[in-house]
Design a protein around this motif. Sequence first.
Motif, short mmCIF file in Angstrom:
data_model
loop_
_atom_site.label_atom_id
_atom_site.label_comp_id
_atom_site.label_asym_id
_atom_site.label_seq_id
_atom_site.Cartn_x
_atom_site.Cartn_y
_atom_site.Cartn_z
N LYS A 50 0.89 -1.25 0.08
CA LYS A 50 -0.04 -0.08 -0.02
C LYS A 50 0.78 1.25 0.02
O LYS A 50 1.75 1.36 0.67
CB LYS A 50 -1.06 -0.07 1.27
CG LYS A 50 -2.24 0.82 1.21
CD LYS A 50 -3.11 0.25 0.25
CE LYS A 50 -4.47 0.79 0.54
NZ LYS A 50 -5.42 0.32 -0.47
N ALA A 51 0.52 2.12 -0.88
CA ALA A 51 1.35 3.57 -0.69
C ALA A 51 1.01 4.63 -0.06
O ALA A 51 -0.44 4.74 0.39
CB ALA A 51 1.15 4.18 -2.21
N GLY A 52 1.60 5.32 0.98
CA GLY A 52 1.23 6.12 1.90
C GLY A 52 2.13 7.42 1.40
O GLY A 52 2.73 7.65 0.49
N PHE A 53 2.03 8.42 2.29
CA PHE A 53 2.61 9.66 2.11
C PHE A 53 3.74 9.98 3.33
O PHE A 53 3.50 9.57 4.33
CB PHE A 53 1.57 10.49 2.19
CG PHE A 53 1.89 11.86 2.05
CD1 PHE A 53 2.18 12.58 0.66
CD2 PHE A 53 1.86 13.06 3.04
CE1 PHE A 53 2.33 13.77 0.30
CE2 PHE A 53 2.34 14.34 2.83
CZ PHE A 53 2.39 14.59 1.51
N LYS A 54 4.69 10.80 2.84
CA LYS A 54 5.60 10.84 3.74
C LYS A 54 6.14 12.38 3.78
O LYS A 54 6.06 13.12 2.66
CB LYS A 54 7.02 10.15 3.45
CG LYS A 54 8.10 10.47 4.22
CD LYS A 54 9.47 9.63 3.92
CE LYS A 54 10.72 9.94 5.03
NZ LYS A 54 11.70 9.05 4.64
N LEU A 55 6.26 13.07 4.85
CA LEU A 55 6.46 14.52 4.92
C LEU A 55 8.05 14.41 5.93
O LEU A 55 7.86 13.67 6.97
CB LEU A 55 5.60 15.42 5.72
CG LEU A 55 4.52 15.65 4.88
CD1 LEU A 55 3.50 16.51 5.77
CD2 LEU A 55 4.75 16.64 3.60
N PHE A 56 9.06 15.23 5.39
CA PHE A 56 10.25 15.07 6.20
C PHE A 56 10.96 16.55 6.19
O PHE A 56 10.52 17.17 5.28
CB PHE A 56 11.01 14.14 5.97
CG PHE A 56 11.58 13.99 4.57
CD1 PHE A 56 12.73 14.67 4.21
CD2 PHE A 56 10.77 13.44 3.65
CE1 PHE A 56 13.18 14.58 2.89
CE2 PHE A 56 11.22 13.42 2.31
CZ PHE A 56 12.64 14.17 1.79
N GLY A 57 11.75 16.88 7.08
CA GLY A 57 12.38 17.92 7.30
C GLY A 57 14.04 17.66 7.86
O GLY A 57 13.82 16.66 8.64
N GLY A 58 14.83 18.53 7.73
CA GLY A 58 16.17 18.23 8.23
C GLY A 58 16.90 19.58 8.29
O GLY A 58 16.79 20.49 7.70
N TYR A 59 18.15 19.31 8.63
CA TYR A 59 19.14 20.46 8.87
C TYR A 59 20.75 19.58 8.56
O TYR A 59 21.00 18.70 9.17
CB TYR A 59 19.23 21.10 10.12
CG TYR A 59 20.10 22.20 10.26
CD1 TYR A 59 19.87 23.43 9.63
CD2 TYR A 59 21.54 21.97 10.73
CE1 TYR A 59 20.58 24.52 9.71
CE2 TYR A 59 22.38 23.12 10.83
CZ TYR A 59 21.84 24.40 10.12
OH TYR A 59 22.68 25.39 10.28
N GLU A 60 21.10 19.84 7.40
CA GLU A 60 22.71 19.55 7.24
C GLU A 60 23.50 20.32 7.89
O GLU A 60 23.77 21.73 7.64
CB GLU A 60 22.86 19.38 5.84
CG GLU A 60 22.04 18.49 4.87
CD GLU A 60 22.31 18.40 3.53
OE1 GLU A 60 22.44 19.64 3.03
OE2 GLU A 60 22.12 17.37 3.20
N MET A 61 24.45 19.84 8.88
CA MET A 61 25.33 20.49 9.64
C MET A 61 26.69 20.76 8.91
O MET A 61 27.44 21.56 9.07
CB MET A 61 25.58 20.12 11.01
CG MET A 61 24.36 20.19 11.90
SD MET A 61 24.48 18.87 13.28
CE MET A 61 23.88 17.43 13.01
N SER A 62 26.80 19.69 7.81
CA SER A 62 28.10 19.76 6.97
C SER A 62 27.67 19.16 5.79
O SER A 62 26.47 18.55 5.59
CB SER A 62 29.27 19.14 7.61
OG SER A 62 29.08 17.79 7.82
N ASP A 63 28.60 18.75 4.87
CA ASP A 63 28.35 17.79 3.47
C ASP A 63 27.95 16.59 4.21
O ASP A 63 27.55 15.68 3.24
CB ASP A 63 29.74 17.83 2.75
CG ASP A 63 29.47 19.35 1.96
OD1 ASP A 63 28.41 19.92 1.89
OD2 ASP A 63 30.56 19.65 1.54
N THR A 64 28.46 15.87 5.12
CA THR A 64 28.33 14.79 5.61
C THR A 64 27.31 14.29 6.74
O THR A 64 26.88 13.28 6.89
CB THR A 64 29.57 14.01 6.12
OG1 THR A 64 30.32 14.83 6.95
CG2 THR A 64 30.53 13.85 4.86
N LEU A 65 27.11 15.28 7.83
CA LEU A 65 26.15 15.21 8.94
C LEU A 65 25.04 15.80 9.10
O LEU A 65 25.13 17.04 8.35
CB LEU A 65 26.99 15.38 10.17
CG LEU A 65 28.17 14.32 10.36
CD1 LEU A 65 28.87 14.73 11.76
CD2 LEU A 65 27.88 12.92 10.49
#
Length: 186
Positions: A50-65
């Motif tokens: 079954k397909a569902g919906f996703k919302l997300f957000g974030g913060y990149e502190m560097s190119d890797t983390l």
Amino acid sequence: MKKLIIALVAGTTLMGVAQAQTPMMQRPYLGVGIATADRIQSLGGDGDWKAGFKLFGGYEMSDTLGIEAGWVDFGEEDYTVLTGGVANRVESDGESFYVAGRMNLPINQQFSAFGKLGISHNRAEQTASLSGFNRKDRDTHLYAGVGAQFKLSEQIALSVEYERFGKKQDFGPKPDVFTVAARYNF
């Protein structure tokens, strides 16, 4: 043992100096996606994707983390189960909230691999109309994900990933989720 401690301190110091000399790409992002999960229908029915919906957000502190938080609605599903020769309509629903650290591994300017590790709070509910059967499950589990991301521009990226929302439950969505998403970097 002293040599090991000195080597760790020296290595950490050198990594800090090297990272201080490279520009940090600190930026927030928001994204949307389609998450697909298999279903467990414990009252005699067969599960399906079954397909569902996703919302997300974030913060990149560097190119890797970075750090990421999100919500996944696994969608509702209705099915019929024969109970004593009588059709019983069953409704199943589930969702999850997660917070995770994110580690990016840049392959080139446009393509990167990533991994996520954190915790998820999962909710599953199942109701049978004829028998009045109703059960709910809410729990917190380890969350992990791996995937790949392709940058279309500095602001827009597409990704595919496999996510694991804890352990298998008796009903509702299975914890193995495949997601296709788009995100916007500010």
